[in-house]
Motif scaffolding. Structure first.
Motif, short mmCIF file in Angstrom:
data_model
loop_
_atom_site.label_atom_id
_atom_site.label_comp_id
_atom_site.label_asym_id
_atom_site.label_seq_id
_atom_site.Cartn_x
_atom_site.Cartn_y
_atom_site.Cartn_z
N VAL A 1 0.84 -1.21 0.00
CA VAL A 1 0.00 0.00 0.00
C VAL A 1 0.87 1.25 0.00
CG1 VAL A 1 -1.64 1.34 1.37
CG2 VAL A 1 -1.99 -1.11 1.06
N VAL A 2 1.90 1.27 0.84
CA VAL A 2 2.76 2.45 0.93
C VAL A 2 3.45 2.73 -0.41
CG1 VAL A 2 4.87 3.35 1.97
CG2 VAL A 2 3.13 2.31 3.41
N LEU A 3 4.02 1.70 -1.01
CA LEU A 3 4.73 1.91 -2.27
C LEU A 3 3.77 2.25 -3.41
CD1 LEU A 3 7.44 -0.89 -2.21
CD2 LEU A 3 7.60 1.47 -1.42
N THR A 4 2.59 1.64 -3.42
CA THR A 4 1.66 1.82 -4.53
C THR A 4 0.92 3.14 -4.44
OG1 THR A 4 1.32 -0.58 -4.62
CG2 THR A 4 -0.30 0.79 -5.73
N ILE A 5 0.71 3.67 -3.24
CA ILE A 5 -0.10 4.88 -3.07
C ILE A 5 0.74 6.08 -2.66
CG2 ILE A 5 -1.98 5.92 -1.74
CD1 ILE A 5 -3.26 3.18 -1.55
N CYS A 6 1.55 5.94 -1.62
CA CYS A 6 2.25 7.11 -1.07
C CYS A 6 3.29 7.69 -2.03
CB CYS A 6 2.90 6.74 0.26
SG CYS A 6 1.71 6.31 1.54
N GLN A 7 4.10 6.83 -2.62
CA GLN A 7 5.12 7.34 -3.53
C GLN A 7 4.51 8.03 -4.75
OE1 GLN A 7 8.27 7.33 -2.72
NE2 GLN A 7 9.13 8.17 -4.60
#
Length: 480
Positions: A352-358
């Motif tokens: 989730v962090v890599l797919t959304i935040c970045q």
């Protein structure tokens, strides 16, 4: 130039679905070697939980790494000064970087294989000695006023050789000196110290070069290598009485002869290709490793385009300095917080962090919003990405077979060694062709699409693995 950064992909304890390679004779040989090394480093029952600093082995390792990370921080700035001092053509830093990354990329796979085959502390000491020698070359050249660009290039190439063996060995060492209950906090402290060194290093390098010249800064770096080597040497010689003895009978960490034999079956024979063949057995490791490729590419692109966008569109280079400070502060905060975060499904969080935040960070930067919004975005992304990375480190440390741990790390390092230079090389031409904002939007879309693909392939299989592990745990509990 110097980079001891820990990989996101480690390993340690064995999964319930062991992967079997090779003949039983190979298993016996590998098991006897790895169990002997593990016997040497693991800790006693009395310190299995709580702070990793209760362990003498971790205190020694952490001390050496902390000093080494301070050297990590000063070397990039020092070599930038050195390149400018020996060449006015502008080719100084490109030659240094190409020499470093070229040898590192070529030898990182053999480095992982060697680190899985031999004692990892011995490999780390030998690698540090090679890198110490690499720094002696420009020190001597600057002291004698004979420094040329070739001295820096040879030094960087030798340094890359040492790094190619040091990083895979260090990736595999931590689970051998820290019990699994303390791994997350140990990872958190190491990452916090790394970020502190990288933040303080440029200022320290500037002071050292100003006071005593480039050779003074390089001598300081050599001193950090000597301390690191000394700590590793003491770690290697720690009395076995201070550490866990893992025999075939029940050991202090609660493992029985049956569990040790399961580990024996899970040993992976030497060879980089065997490490590659292992990855499909662990979809969380495989897909998140692949997803990290476009993320690393985007980070390299931002590092190139950030100052240019700030100068041309956002009000000046000071704008980028503020965002860089927000990134550094977020990294420090995330490193600290990661030691206290508890997540049941770390693979899901990292995805989730890599797919959304970045992608959100890339889009906001492309929109050119005000400094406060962007600073908050950069800091929040740094916090979440750092936490996710440390949680993933810990996840892999209890998932990937120990006998393939360094090779898995070398695979990740190989991907990084490819994606980062490509990002450096193509970001400016692509931004000039598409426009900076459109290029950033494109990167965000690519990362989001890759994340969705990873989720489609990852979670059906990951769910089956989780269910299998749950059933195995329930059966083990009922047998007791």
């Amino acid at each position: 130039m110097r980079n001891n950064r820990r990989s996101r992909f480690h390993g340690g304890l064995r999964p319930n679905d062991p992967t079997k390679f090779g003949c039983n004779a190979c298993h016996r040989h590998a098991y006897s070697h790895f169990n002997a090394e593990k016997d040497y480093f693991l800790t006693s029952q009395s310190v299995r939980s709580g702070s990793p600093f209760r362990l003498s082995s971790f205190r020694l390792y952490y001390l050496g790494q902390s000093i080494s990370f301070l050297g990590d921080g000063i070397v990039p700035m020092t070599f930038a000064f050195a390149a400018l001092a020996v060449s006015d053509s502008g080719w100084g830093m490109p030659i240094v970087l190409l020499s470093l990354w070229g040898t590192r990329m070529l030898l990182i796979a053999p480095g992982g294989n060697v680190s899985d085959k031999y004692n990892r502390v011995t490999v780390m000491i030998a690698a540090d000695l090679v890198r110490l020698l690499a720094q002696i070359i420009p020190v001597f050249a600057f002291i004698t006023n004979t420094a040329t660009l070739w001295h820096l290039g040879i030094s960087a190439a030798l340094y890359g050789v040492g790094t190619a063996f040091y990083i895979p060995a260090s990736i595999g060492l931590l689970p051998r000196i820290v019990p699994k209950e303390s791994l997350q906090k140990a990872n958190s402290w190491i990452e916090l110290t790394l970020n502190t060194g990288l933040l303080a290093g440029p200022a320290l390098a500037t002071v050292l070069v100003s006071l005593g010249g480039i050779q003074t800064a390089l001598l300081f770096d050599i001193a950090t290598f000597l301390i690191s080597i000394a700590c590793l040497s003491v770690l290697f010689r720690l009395p076995k009485g201070q550490l866990l003895t893992n025999g075939l009978e029940e050991s202090d960490d609660g493992r029985t002869a049956e569990s040790v034999n399961d580990e024996k079956e899970n040993e992976i024979p030497p060879g980089f290709l065997n490490g590659l063949r292992l990855l499909p057995r662990y979809p969380g490791v495989l897909w998140l490793m692949l997803l990290s490729c476009p993320v690393q590419f985007s980070i390299a692109s931002i590092s190139v385009l950030g100052p240019i966008i700030a100068r041309d569109s956002l009000g000046g280079i000071a704008f980028w300095a503020g965002l860089a400070t927000a990134l550094a502060a977020g990294g420090l905060a995330g490193s600290f917080l990661a030691g206290w975060v508890k997540v049941k499904k770390p693979v899901l969080l990292v995805l989730v962090v890599l797919t959304i935040c970045q992608p959100i960070q890339l889009v906001l930067f492309g929109l050119g919003l005000n400094i406060i919004v962007l600073a908050v975005s950069f800091a929040a992304t740094a916090i979440l990405v750092t936490i996710a990375g440390i949680l993933f480190d810990t996840y892999v440390q209890i998932t990937v077979p120990d006998s393939a741990l360094s090779r898995v790390g070398s695979i990740e390092q190989t991907l990084m060694s490819v994606m980062i230079p490509i990002g450096f090389a193509v970001s400016l031409p692509m931004a000039q062709w598409l426009g900076s904002s459109q290029y950033l939007y494109s990167l965000a879309a690519i990362i989001a699409i890759c994340g969705l693909i990873a989720a489609i392939f990852l979670f059906p299989r990951q769910s089956r693995i989780d269910e299998s592990q749950t059933r195995m745990t329930q059966r083990t509990g009922s047998n007791k």
